[in-house]
Structures are given as structure tokens and as C-alpha cells.
Design a protein around this motif. Structure first.
Motif, PDB file in Angstrom:
ATOM      1  N   GLY A 183       0.830  -1.215   0.000  1.00 32.35           N
ATOM      2  CA  GLY A 183       0.000   0.000   0.000  1.00 32.35           C
ATOM      3  C   GLY A 183       0.858   1.256   0.000  1.00 32.35           C
ATOM      4  N   GLU A 184       1.875   1.275   0.853  1.00 28.63           N
ATOM      5  CA  GLU A 184       2.761   2.446   0.925  1.00 28.63           C
ATOM      6  C   GLU A 184       3.512   2.654  -0.398  1.00 28.63           C
ATOM      7  OE1 GLU A 184       3.403   2.104   5.793  1.00 28.63           O
ATOM      8  OE2 GLU A 184       4.859   1.188   4.423  1.00 28.63           O
ATOM      9  N   VAL A 185       3.993   1.548  -0.966  1.00 25.00           N
ATOM     10  CA  VAL A 185       4.710   1.639  -2.247  1.00 25.00           C
ATOM     11  C   VAL A 185       3.791   2.222  -3.326  1.00 25.00           C
ATOM     12  CG1 VAL A 185       5.664   0.225  -4.129  1.00 25.00           C
ATOM     13  CG2 VAL A 185       6.421  -0.150  -1.757  1.00 25.00           C
ATOM     14  N   ASN A 186       2.566   1.710  -3.379  1.00 26.69           N
ATOM     15  CA  ASN A 186       1.633   2.202  -4.411  1.00 26.69           C
ATOM     16  C   ASN A 186       1.243   3.662  -4.191  1.00 26.69           C
ATOM     17  OD1 ASN A 186       1.580  -0.075  -6.028  1.00 26.69           O
ATOM     18  ND2 ASN A 186       0.032  -1.080  -4.753  1.00 26.69           N
ATOM     19  N   GLU A 187       1.064   4.029  -2.932  1.00 24.76           N
ATOM     20  CA  GLU A 187       0.710   5.431  -2.649  1.00 24.76           C
ATOM     21  C   GLU A 187       1.842   6.372  -3.060  1.00 24.76           C
ATOM     22  OE1 GLU A 187      -1.467   6.738   1.068  1.00 24.76           O
ATOM     23  OE2 GLU A 187      -0.913   4.693   1.632  1.00 24.76           O
ATOM     24  N   ILE A 188       3.059   5.985  -2.717  1.00 27.03           N
ATOM     25  CA  ILE A 188       4.214   6.839  -3.067  1.00 27.03           C
ATOM     26  C   ILE A 188       4.349   6.938  -4.587  1.00 27.03           C
ATOM     27  CG2 ILE A 188       6.732   7.032  -2.953  1.00 27.03           C
ATOM     28  CD1 ILE A 188       6.506   5.658  -0.121  1.00 27.03           C
ATOM     29  N   ALA A 189       4.160   5.807  -5.257  1.00 29.31           N
ATOM     30  CA  ALA A 189       4.246   5.800  -6.726  1.00 29.31           C
ATOM     31  C   ALA A 189       3.209   6.746  -7.320  1.00 29.31           C
ATOM     32  CB  ALA A 189       4.044   4.381  -7.250  1.00 29.31           C
ATOM     33  N   MET A 190       2.011   6.664  -6.799  1.00 31.04           N
ATOM     34  CA  MET A 190       0.921   7.498  -7.312  1.00 31.04           C
ATOM     35  C   MET A 190       1.225   8.980  -7.084  1.00 31.04           C
ATOM     36  SD  MET A 190      -1.776   7.455  -9.012  1.00 31.04           S
ATOM     37  CE  MET A 190      -2.192   5.704  -9.067  1.00 31.04           C
ATOM     38  N   LEU A 191       1.750   9.302  -5.910  1.00 32.21           N
ATOM     39  CA  LEU A 191       2.103  10.696  -5.614  1.00 32.21           C
ATOM     40  C   LEU A 191       3.185  11.201  -6.571  1.00 32.21           C
ATOM     41  CD1 LEU A 191       2.119  10.817  -1.706  1.00 32.21           C
ATOM     42  CD2 LEU A 191       0.434  11.810  -3.280  1.00 32.21           C
ATOM     43  N   ALA A 192       4.172  10.350  -6.852  1.00 35.98           N
ATOM     44  CA  ALA A 192       5.250  10.749  -7.768  1.00 35.98           C
ATOM     45  C   ALA A 192       4.680  11.052  -9.145  1.00 35.98           C
ATOM     46  CB  ALA A 192       6.307   9.649  -7.853  1.00 35.98           C
ATOM     47  N   LEU A 193       3.771  10.182  -9.616  1.00 33.07           N
ATOM     48  CA  LEU A 193       3.151  10.399 -10.927  1.00 33.07           C
ATOM     49  C   LEU A 193       2.319  11.674 -10.933  1.00 33.07           C
ATOM     50  CD1 LEU A 193       2.053   6.726 -11.734  1.00 33.07           C
ATOM     51  CD2 LEU A 193       3.576   8.132 -13.144  1.00 33.07           C
ATOM     52  N   THR A 194       1.562  11.872  -9.873  1.00 34.80           N
ATOM     53  CA  THR A 194       0.664  13.036  -9.809  1.00 34.80           C
ATOM     54  C   THR A 194       1.439  14.343  -9.771  1.00 34.80           C
ATOM     55  OG1 THR A 194      -0.860  11.661  -8.548  1.00 34.80           O
ATOM     56  CG2 THR A 194      -1.289  14.044  -8.540  1.00 34.80           C
ATOM     57  N   HIS A 195       2.542  14.336  -9.010  1.00 36.76           N
ATOM     58  CA  HIS A 195       3.265  15.599  -8.790  1.00 36.76           C
ATOM     59  C   HIS A 195       4.565  15.670  -9.586  1.00 36.76           C
ATOM     60  CE1 HIS A 195       0.396  16.817  -5.723  1.00 36.76           C
ATOM     61  NE2 HIS A 195       0.424  15.562  -5.294  1.00 36.76           N
ATOM     62  N   ASP A 196       4.723  14.763 -10.535  1.00 41.93           N
ATOM     63  CA  ASP A 196       5.884  14.748 -11.419  1.00 41.93           C
ATOM     64  C   ASP A 196       7.210  14.774 -10.659  1.00 41.93           C
ATOM     65  OD1 ASP A 196       6.855  14.364 -13.900  1.00 41.93           O
ATOM     66  OD2 ASP A 196       6.977  16.492 -14.421  1.00 41.93           O
ATOM     67  N   ALA A 197       7.297  13.947  -9.650  1.00 41.33           N
ATOM     68  CA  ALA A 197       8.565  13.739  -8.945  1.00 41.33           C
ATOM     69  C   ALA A 197       9.104  12.364  -9.343  1.00 41.33           C
ATOM     70  CB  ALA A 197       8.354  13.818  -7.441  1.00 41.33           C
ATOM     71  N   VAL A 198      10.367  12.122  -9.051  1.00 43.68           N
ATOM     72  CA  VAL A 198      10.977  10.841  -9.392  1.00 43.68           C
ATOM     73  C   VAL A 198      11.283  10.071  -8.101  1.00 43.68           C
ATOM     74  CG1 VAL A 198      13.000   9.737 -10.442  1.00 43.68           C
ATOM     75  CG2 VAL A 198      11.977  11.759 -11.527  1.00 43.68           C
ATOM     76  N   VAL A 199      10.757   8.871  -8.000  1.00 41.39           N
ATOM     77  CA  VAL A 199      11.085   8.002  -6.866  1.00 41.39           C
ATOM     78  C   VAL A 199      12.471   7.420  -7.087  1.00 41.39           C
ATOM     79  CG1 VAL A 199      10.525   5.843  -5.675  1.00 41.39           C
ATOM     80  CG2 VAL A 199       8.688   7.402  -6.362  1.00 41.39           C
ATOM     81  N   VAL A 200      13.342   7.546  -6.092  1.00 40.97           N
ATOM     82  CA  VAL A 200      14.644   6.880  -6.122  1.00 40.97           C
ATOM     83  C   VAL A 200      14.552   5.711  -5.157  1.00 40.97           C
ATOM     84  CG1 VAL A 200      17.124   7.134  -5.791  1.00 40.97           C
ATOM     85  CG2 VAL A 200      15.758   9.095  -6.563  1.00 40.97           C
ATOM     86  N   ALA A 201      14.354   4.518  -5.703  1.00 39.50           N
ATOM     87  CA  ALA A 201      14.175   3.333  -4.863  1.00 39.50           C
ATOM     88  C   ALA A 201      15.529   2.658  -4.663  1.00 39.50           C
ATOM     89  CB  ALA A 201      13.184   2.379  -5.511  1.00 39.50           C
TER      90      ALA A 201
END
Lengths: 405, 405
Positions: A183-201
Motif C-alpha cells: 500500500g505504501e509503495v503504491n501510494e508513493i508511486a501514485m504521488l510521484a506520478l501526480t506531482h511529477d517527482a521521481v522516486v529513487v528506490a
């Protein structure tokens, strides 16, 4: 005397590397500091590399700048097998000198003055240093003390302001052991897409989730190519920290830019490490067997260290067991200054741990203790800590630090 | 799509690394591009490392962040023996992932926006990229065409303006083979002291001066500690480019700062390379014997390539023999564009060379050709070049490029 650039002036050598240097000055110190488990690299991997040193000139030569072609193809194949997604070996991945160099390429490529990067805190300290080296500002999102769960709502509020370019997700997290839920992974992914940020995993410990299933960001790569960079390493899974070998997955437009930094940093990843990685990918059953042994042995050591920490309540508050990686991050029971306390423990008890303060907000009043050390060593270290905790010296130390604060 | 930081946007992957990638797409291409001599690492060194992989867990683990203590002591000892100067192994040197990583630490530590760095040009291309990565400006001092001698007076005039922080001296120089005379070395040192600039002496090819004695900056270290950084590597002298191992000498105040970048870049230098370096320092006679063999064989190859270049005057102007390193940098006899010409040679003649333009002012209309390849290979490459030079296709190519220019 030459002027030092402000990007360097503003940072420190990570405490994770300073403690081993301090420890090396006190002979007989037991090291629970830097993340080096005591396992040897699996014997067939060592034999494979040794044989190459005897017979294959290639192992001492540069490879192509992004890494050996056959290794990139093998990495791509293993990602396909494991996560079911396609990563182009030619344009979407490169071999790095450990995760850290891939992460340096990331920070220098995507961050500059005026930018911000989000970090869950306590954070892996080198992430903080790399953000500053890129002249950007770290923005911290404190994990909840003890449970070390992220506050995704707080991240969302900050993302709305628009300055955050990168969101670091160290999963499992160093130093807290947090394993992010699906759930946390998906939420963070969605936020990155919405706000045009890049997740560094940063997934260096992806094989070390003890209690619940592990969720990698990699399966999301096809849907979030412009919003995701994943770094992996063989340092931990092959017990090969010294070979300095990892890899980075990023879309081709990003990879092209990151390779410029890679070129200026190390030219190509060290070749012996590339050979060891190739062994692991071509012998997945043997490599997986070694990983399972590491994990089961580390779970045993985790349980032992948990008991031992609970045995010195005057020194540490009882902490929950970490869900992943191989660190405890207990709170000091008496307040005080974690940097001073870590130095004191080396001097007085000949046990080296890492102070919590440099890991950012929420880190002070904690120390990081690695349970990669063998059982005997963990026991000996805690015998020493227990003896020191029971001493007049420790009581005097606690009194002194409590008076200061 | 994330924004790319301007420091990265402004640079390119070095042509030295791009040509091998292009060459790898044309099977059977003979590579005179990247600086990989065909020698194997000396057998006893390979055996030493192989044996460590079988029996010594340490070779797969992180070392201390600045490098193994015993290796730093051995480096300091060898500097004392060779140059007669004292370098503190604890505070004045660290092991780097090849010279390049030590040079990255240098650029990021001493340069920032508004600063300038002096480069003799044609310059080693990664120096240019690293200066730009540090957001500073390269200022070029063209070497005299053909003789490739530096104009120290021009450097002095620019230093008087006060913006130059670093003076890069690649000695012997890549790509021109320039070996700086003792007079030139002393003049540059004096200018650095007078104008408070720091000489960055990249001495990767220090054992490859063919015609006159070699002058290192290292003996000047005690008198110019605040004005000198020296980088060395075992990549060339041990024929071990893939091990990624070199070292940096700098005063303690500088080293402390540079180690912050080192920490963020690679944590510690790859351990197998550190073991190989330790072998070389503990077996100086054997290591020196290998170096002498390399030098004498390379001199022979140099003479051969010189003859072969003179055999195709319609393609290359006759050039003098390089004094050092292992590159020819001949001028193209017909004008044209060096990047286009290098691609054409891969495609039409299956020979990979490096275009001169990316080496900075004075580089265009030249190509770099490495004579580390074995004699048969050099001959085969030049047979192909000669055949192409005699062809109708080449005459048409020359006509086309001359029409454009």
C-alpha cells in the motif's frame, strides 16, 4: 590555502565510515558499525572469480562504460523472470560501482541549487550527503518512532508545493529496518506520478524482509518510466561489499544523462565485481540458496540482538524487531548525545556502533547496531555493553550528560 | 519528464567511451580507441589476487574508507623510496577507484560556479567534463601543434586575472604524449605558488616516457602542500584498468574535504584492486620488471605505428613520435570533421579511433590512436586504413567533407 566549494564544505564524511576509522585505533574493538555481514562470498562465486584471474585477461580490463553486454542482458533477464517486466539491457540499465555510485549519478543528474529532495527520516545518511553535494535541500518526513512507519499524508502536502524533484525510498530502510507495505509503495508511486517527482528506490536489502512480503518498485517501471529510478546491489546478497558492484534501472532519456556522471566518476564498474554478478545470474539456484542461508542466519542474529538489547534497559529502550535489513536502531534510555555516546562506547567498552544523529531528524538519541556479526561476536559485544552499563563509570557518564542537557 | 541539472546537461559522455560502444556494434572492428594495452596483469599479481579470493574473506569486503591501512603505509613507503619525500599515510593520501574518481573528488571539492580551471589543450577529455560537472569553466592553453609544447607565458597572464583555481597537468599527456620537462614542471609549480592556484598533476602514465627523463610533481609536495594534488593509478603500470585502483596525494586539510566526496562516490576503493596494488608494492622488483617490459614493448609499437601513419599521407599528416603515454594524435590530412571521420572509419574500415574535437581547442582535425594493441593488430588495422585510403570511397568521402567545409 585553496577555497573549498560550498557543496563540500556543507557535508560530512558519513558517521558510518567515521566509526570504523575511530574503531581501528582501539585494538580488539568489536564492530557493530558498518554494514559488513561476516559471511564469505559463496565459494563457487569466489572460485569463478579466482579462475578468471588466472585465465581470463578480461577480468583485469575496462568493460564497456555501462558494463559488460552479457551482464546487462543477464540482469535484464533476471528482472523479467523475477518481476515480469521488460528492461532494455542496452538503454535502460547500467552497472555501477556499488549502489552508492548509481545514487551519486542520480543526485548530480536530477538535483541542483533551488531543488529539494524528500527523505523519510531517520534516513540513510549518504542519501542526505549526496543531496547536499548536488547543492539541493533535503526535506525530511519523520518516520513514527519505534514502528518507523512513513507519514504519506505529510509527503503529499509537501509535494503540492512543487519543489521536490526526488523522493528517496530506502526499502528495506537503513537504519530503521522499515519494509514498505504494498500500500505504501503504491501510494508513493501514485504521488510521484501526480506531482511529477521521481522516486529513487534504493533496494540494497531487497532480500532481507523477515516478517512480511517485500514490495519492490521495479514492477511499476513500465508505467512510471519517467518517475522512477531503481538501484540494486550485489554487495549484500553476495556478501561482496568490497567488489563495489550494483546496477541502476532508469528510462533511456535519463540513463543517457546519468552515464555522463558515471563516466566522470569511475569510467566503468570494477570488472571483478561484474564477473561475480555474472556468476550469480548464471547460477540463480546456488545464489538463491546462499541468500536464503544469509536470511535465516540473520533472522536468528536479529532475535538474539533483540533479547540482548532488552537486557540493558538502563542503556537502551526496548525496541521492536526490525522488519528488514540488518540493523537495530534503539533509543538511548538516558538522553544524551549519540555522537558522544558512540565514541564513549568504543573507548570504554570496545564496541563500535553508529550514532543516530547524522541520520537526520528522529535520529538523535539512537544508535545503529548491525547484526551481521556472528553470534559469538554479538554476545561478546553485549557482554561488554552490559558490563559497562553496570559500572560506576556508566552511571557517572549518564549523570554528566543529563546535567548538560 | 524530470528536469536535468544544468551541470549534466552541459557535458557529454567522453568520446573515449562512446567509440568502444559504437565499435561493439560492428563485429571484427580493431580497437585503437580506449587506452587498454593488451598486456595481461603480471602473472604473480593475478595469482596473488586469485589466491586471496579462495582463502581471504577480506578481499570481498569494504576496506576502511580511505583504503587499507597497510596499503596506505606501503604507498607512503614507496613514495619515500622513489621520490625521497614524506607523505603521511594516515592523513595525506587515499585510495581511489582509479585516477578518475580521485580527480572527480578534486573537481567537486575545489571548483564551483564562477571558478575557472586551466587545461593545456588538446586536454584529457574527462578533465574537461569534470570541470563542467563542478559548474566551473575550463580555460584552455593550446599546446603548439605537432611539438605539443605548453605556452607557460600564456598561463601566467591568465593566472594574474585571479579566477583560476586549478591547473591540470596531465603528464605524460593524453592525448598528445607531451612529457613536461623539469623546467616546465618547475615553472608551473612556481606560478601556482605565486598565484595561489592548485596544480592537479594527473600522472597515470608516469612510467611511460620514452625519450627523456620523467619529472613528477611529487618531489615538490613538501614545499607546495597547499598548491598541489597528485593522482596516480595502477591501471596502466599493472595493466589493470578493470580493477579501478589509484591513489591521491593531498595535504590533510584538503584530503579531509575530498574524502567527503569519495565517501559519497564509491564508499571505498574496490578491494581486489587494493590487493593487486599491495602485491605491486611488496614485490617492487617483479612489478618494475613488468613495467620495463611494457615500456620496451610499447616503444617498439610506437615506432611501428609511426611508420604506418607515414605510409598513408593522404589520410594523416606525418607526426612526430609521442614522447610519452601510448597515443598518436595525428592531424587529418584533408580537413573534415573528426567525429564524423572516426565514425566513418569504424563503418568503412572496421578500425576504431577516437575523434580529436572533444579534447578541446587544437583537437579538431586530429584523431587519437592507441598503440597498446599488439603488433599484429596494429599492422592489420593499418592495412585496413591503407586499403580504405586507397579506395574510391575514401576519395569521395574527402571530396564530400571538403565541399562542406
Amino acid at each position: 590555502m585553496a577555497k573549498i566549494a560550498s557543496r563540500v564544505h556543507s557535508i560530512e564524511v558519513s558517521a558510518i565510515k567515521q566509526m570504523p576509522i575511530i574503531a581501528s585505533r582501539y585494538s580488539g574493538t568489536i564492530r557493530l558499525d558498518q554494514g559488513i555481514p561476516d559471511f564469505p562470498m559463496p565459494k563457487p562465486a569466489r572460485d569463478y572469480v579466482a579462475e578468471a584471474f588466472r585465465t581470463d585477461k578480461g577480468i583485469t580490463q575496462y568493460t564497456l562504460q555501462p558494463g559488460m553486454t552479457q551482464l546487462r542482458e543477464a540482469v535484464s533477464g533476471s528482472i523479467k523472470d523475477k518481476y515480469g517486466v521488460a528492461v532494455d539491457p542496452e538503454n535502460e540499465l547500467f552497472l555501477s560501482a556499488g549502489s552508492i555510485e548509481g545514487l551519486l549519478c542520480t543526485a548530480l543528474t536530477f538535483l541542483e541549487r533551488g531543488d529539494a529532495a524528500a527523505l523519510f527520516s531517520p534516513a540513510y545518511e549518504p542519501h542526505i550527503q549526496q543531496v547536499r553535494l548536488a547543492e539541493a535541500e533535503p526535506v525530511y518526513f519523520p518516520l513514527e518512532e519505534g514502528s518507523w512507519r512513513p507519514d504519506i499524508g505529510a509527503l503529499e502536502n509537501e509535494l503540492k508545493k512543487g519543489a521536490i524533484r526526488l523522493i528517496y525510498v530506502c526499502n528495506p530502510a537503513n537504519p530503521t529496518g522499515t519494509v514498505f507495505t504494498v500500500g505504501e509503495v503504491n501510494e508513493i508511486a501514485m504521488l510521484a506520478l501526480t506531482h511529477d517527482a521521481v522516486v529513487v528506490a534504493d533496494e540494497a536489502y531487497d532480500f532481507l524482509a523477515y516478517d512480511k512480503p517485500y514490495t519492490s518498485f521495479l514492477p511499476l517501471f513500465p508505467e512510471m518510466k519517467k518517475n522512477l529510478i531503481v538501484t540494486k546491489t550485489w554487495s549484500k546478497s553476495l556478501a561482496a561489499t568490497g567488489l563495489r558492484i550494483g546496477y541502476v534501472v532508469a528510462c533511456d532519456e535519463y540513463l543517457r544523462e546519468m552515464l555522463k556522471v558515471h563516466d566522470s566518476a569511475v569510467i566503468s564498474a570494477p570488472t571483478p565485481g561484474q564477473y561475480a554478478a555474472l556468476w550469480a545470474l548464471r547460477n540463480p539456484n546456488e545464489a538463491e540458496k546462499a541468500v536464503e542461508e544469509f536470511r535465516s542466519e540473520l533472522r536468528r542474529r536479529r532475535d538474539l540482538m533483540h533479547e540482548r538489547i532488552r537486557g540493558i534497559p538502563q542503556m537502551f529502550e526496548a525496541s521492536t524487531k526490525p522488519e528488514g535489513a540488518y540493523y537495530f536502531f534503539p533509543r538511548m534510555a538516558f538522553g544524551g548525545d549519540s555522537v558522544d555516546f558512540a565514541s564513549t562506547l568504543v573507548r570504554e567498552a570496545r564496541v563500535s556502533v553508529v550514532p543516530g544523529a547524522p541520520f537526520g531528524p528522529g535520529g538523535e538519541y539512537h544508535v545503529r547496531m548491525m547484526f551481521g556479526a556472528p553470534v559469538d561476536m554479538i554476545n561478546m559485544a553485549f557482554d561488554r555493553l552490559q558490563q559497562y552499563a553496570a559500572s560506576e563509570d556508566f552511571r557517572a557518564y549518564v549523570k554528566r550528560v543529563q546535567k548538560i542537557s
